[in-house]
Structures are given as structure tokens and as C-alpha cells.
Write an enzyme that holds these catalytic residues in place. Structure first.
Site, mmCIF file in Angstrom:
data_model
loop_
_atom_site.group_PDB
_atom_site.id
_atom_site.type_symbol
_atom_site.label_atom_id
_atom_site.label_comp_id
_atom_site.label_asym_id
_atom_site.label_seq_id
_atom_site.Cartn_x
_atom_site.Cartn_y
_atom_site.Cartn_z
ATOM 1 N N GLU A 23 7.047 -16.802 -0.754
ATOM 2 C CA GLU A 23 8.093 -15.777 -0.814
ATOM 3 C C GLU A 23 8.581 -15.579 -2.249
ATOM 4 O O GLU A 23 8.667 -16.545 -3.013
ATOM 5 C CB GLU A 23 9.285 -16.206 0.062
ATOM 6 C CG GLU A 23 8.944 -16.307 1.539
ATOM 7 C CD GLU A 23 10.051 -16.970 2.353
ATOM 8 O OE1 GLU A 23 10.491 -18.072 1.969
ATOM 9 O OE2 GLU A 23 10.468 -16.383 3.357
ATOM 10 N N ASN A 76 3.603 -23.257 6.566
ATOM 11 C CA ASN A 76 5.016 -23.234 6.949
ATOM 12 C C ASN A 76 5.187 -24.186 8.143
ATOM 13 O O ASN A 76 4.636 -25.280 8.111
ATOM 14 C CB ASN A 76 5.486 -21.786 7.202
ATOM 15 C CG ASN A 76 6.985 -21.662 7.093
ATOM 16 O OD1 ASN A 76 7.602 -22.314 6.245
ATOM 17 N ND2 ASN A 76 7.604 -20.855 7.935
ATOM 18 N N ASN A 105 6.055 -19.565 12.097
ATOM 19 C CA ASN A 105 7.247 -20.390 12.254
ATOM 20 C C ASN A 105 7.253 -21.179 13.553
ATOM 21 O O ASN A 105 6.235 -21.748 13.916
ATOM 22 C CB ASN A 105 8.501 -19.524 12.041
ATOM 23 C CG ASN A 105 9.241 -19.971 10.796
ATOM 24 O OD1 ASN A 105 9.404 -21.165 10.572
ATOM 25 N ND2 ASN A 105 9.702 -19.027 9.987
ATOM 26 N N ASP A 136 13.359 -18.465 13.566
ATOM 27 C CA ASP A 136 12.712 -19.426 12.661
ATOM 28 C C ASP A 136 12.171 -20.608 13.476
ATOM 29 O O ASP A 136 11.277 -20.421 14.300
ATOM 30 C CB ASP A 136 13.717 -19.800 11.560
ATOM 31 C CG ASP A 136 13.075 -20.398 10.331
ATOM 32 O OD1 ASP A 136 12.037 -21.048 10.463
ATOM 33 O OD2 ASP A 136 13.622 -20.226 9.229
#
Ligand SMILES: O=C(O)[C@H](O)[C@@H](O)[C@H](O)[C@H](O)CO
Ligand SMILES: [Zn+2]
Length: 301
Positions: free
Chosen positions: A123, A105, A156, A206
Site C-alpha cells: 500500500e 497479508n 484478508n 479486515d
């Protein structure tokens, strides 16, 4: 004292499924960003307003500058070098080899030129995934990888304090912005603590970036906002709302890094949401914040 006059504008209607990893490249007056599930790295020229897109072979979650030229990117579970001219990628290292459902990510280069990025399980819907499958890694300039910790839900936002002594990090489903002591010489982190806990309406933390005053800016997924935080007092200084809910990340760019760019997602919105937020998945520019950012570091390997 001048009155703040914040202006928010969608500068590119890109319809990203999940826009992420905004990155200002001064040399080309461009904003780079990725669309993770679309497997695309994009480069928007702020002068010509033209976009170039390179498609890679797996979900691409972050892009960073490379000192040798071109870029580095996290593609699937691989750290890759990306040659923009011929659109080719070269694998520099692979992580989570035994976790077939994982992908990288968010990622960012540290002030010493190491490329930090964390992983997560894929996800099934936004923020719905098998938990604690991710880890945080960094790719050193010699291409070896160090692992910092595991048990991460959604790795994140990340950035470093201006004196390079603190590493800030977000594991989204902890709803917390954390800090570690940082040793720039070795790349080691220690002494994890929380510097800000999100309020309910702020939703999911995020992407994140730091400004020249050492304060943090965090994009809030589902919160439709970026929040401005003082990591020393743990207080929120400001909230800037955007006309889209699924704001994913932010960076400073433009002249003297005086503008903020924000990415967001279209995925996860139902048909009503898409009608109400036609610019979802676009690139937003915020001006008039009254504070500047710092240039991104380049990977030195
Ligand atoms: O952009 C990211 O970091 C993730 O890849 C996205 O899937 C969402 O933002 C996440 O679901 C919200 O936490
Ligand atoms: Zn993110």
C-alpha cells in the site's frame, strides 16, 4: 438469561503501526500478534504482562502455531518457520516471485494443518494500492504451495466452519464476507458466494474469526468495531465498538477462549486522530461477549 456486560480494555499499549494476526497460544498463556510494517512478531504473556518481540527481515503479516514447535509466519512473500528461542527464520516456500511489489497479508491454519495466506500489492497509504495483484495460497504440510485464485485486492480474514465444510474469506475492497464449499481432505475450495455485505458505516472488512456457535466476528478497519455475523442468514447479530478506528483483526483467547483480543493500527491516523485515540496500535481485550471461540489449529509441516 444473563444480561450481557461487555467490557473493553486496552491490555497493551504497543503503538503498532499495523497490528495484525492475533493468535492465542494456550501453552504459554500468551497472545501472539504482528506489527506488519515494523517487521515484528510479538508475544504478550497474559500472566506476567511482558512482551517479547522478534524482528524479521521483511513485513510480517501473519503468525501461526507449528506442531513441531515454534511458529510459522508470512514474511514478505515467503512462508517461513520461526524459531522463537534463537529468533531465526527458515524459508519454507516463496510466492508471487514475479510481483516485486507484493507481500503476504492475513493468514491462518486450516483444520487439517495447512497454512492459508493471501497476498496484496504494497500500500502507498492504507487501502490505497494497485488493485487485483493478490492471490490466495496455502502451504501444505509437505511445503508445497497451492494457488486458489488471483485478482485479489487485499487478501484478508479467513476461517473455517465448525464442520469444516465451509471456508470463509474476505477480500477487503469487495466489502463482502464470502463463503466457499471446503473439502478438508484435499484443501480445495469451490462455489464462491457472499454471506454478508458491509454497510457503509462499517467501512472495510479486515480480519475475522469464528465462534463456537459457528457465527463470524469481523474486525472493521476504519469502522472502529467488530461485527458479529450469522453466515447462514446473512444478518448482523451485534456490533461491538472500540475506542480506536483502525481495528484490523480479532481472535478468541484467554480461559476457555472466552475473551476476544483485537488488534489495530496507528498508521493512517493524523495528529488529531492520534490525540483522540492514544491507544491506537494497542491490543484490546473484550470480555462479557457470552460466547467462546475455538483453539487455533497448528501447521503440521
Ligand atoms: O491489516 C491489513 O490487513 C492490511 O495489511 C492493512 O494495511 C489494512 O488493514 C488495510 O489497508 C485495510 O483494508
Ligand atoms: Zn488484515
Amino acid at each position: 438469561m444473563t444480561m450481557s456486560s461487555i467490557k473493553i480494555e486496552c491490555v497493551l499499549r504497543e503503538n503498532c503501526h499495523c497490528g495484525e494476526s492475533p493468535l492465542w497460544e494456550e501453552a504459554s498463556n500468551s497472545l501472539l500478534f504482528v506489527d506488519i510494517p515494523a517487521k515484528k512478531v510479538c508475544r504478550w504473556d497474559s500472566l506476567s504482562k511482558q512482551v517479547q518481540r522478534v524482528t524479521v527481515d521483511a513485513p510480517v503479516s501473519s503468525v501461526a502455531l507449528r506442531q513441531l514447535g515454534g511458529y510459522v509466519a508470512t514474511v514478505g512473500t515467503k512462508f517461513c518457520a520461526l524459531n522463537w528461542e534463537d529468533q531465526s527464520t527458515v524459508v519454507l516456500a516463496t510466492v508471487d516471485k514475479e510481483k516485486k511489489n507484493n507481500r503476504f497479508n492475513d493468514g491462518k491454519v486450516d483444520p487439517a494443518g495447512r497454512y492459508f495466506a493471501g497476498t496484496m500489492a504494497e500500500e502507498t497509504a492504507p487501502a490505497v494500492l494497485e488493485r487485483r495483484q493478490g492471490s490466495l495460497y496455502s502451504l501444505f504440510p509437505d511445503h508445497h504451495v497451492e494457488k486458489y485464485f488471483d485478482q485479489v485486492d487485499i487478501s484478508n480474514g479467513l476461517d473455517w466452519s465448525l464442520d469444516h465444510k465451509i471456508f470463509y474469506y474476505i477480500d477487503s475492497l469487495s466489502y463482502s464476507v464470502d463463503a466457499f464449499d471446503y473439502d478438508l481432505q484435499t484443501g480445495k475450495i469451490s462455489n464462491r458466494r457472499s454471506v454478508y455485505k458491509l454497510e457503509k458505516e462499517e467501512q472495510i472488512p479486515d480480519g475475522m474469526c469464528i465462534d463456537v456457535e459457528g457465527k463470524l466476528w469481523v474486525a472493521c478497519y476504519n469502522g472502529g468495531r467488530v461485527i458479529h455475523l450469522d453466515p447462514e442468514t446473512g444478518k448482523r447479530l451485534q456490533t461491538v465498538k472500540l475506542p480506536v478506528d483502525k481495528t484490523t483483526s480479532c481472535c478468541f483467547g484467554g480461559k476457555d477462549y472466552s475473551e476476544m483480543y483485537v488488534t489495530c493500527a496507528r498508521d493512517g491516523l493524523d495528529s488529531k486522530g492520534l490525540l483522540q485515540q492514544p491507544e491506537a496500535g494497542g491490543i484490546f481485550k473484550i470480555t462479557g461477549l457470552g460466547v467462546k471461540g475455538i483453539p487455533p489449529y497448528a501447521y503440521t509441516g
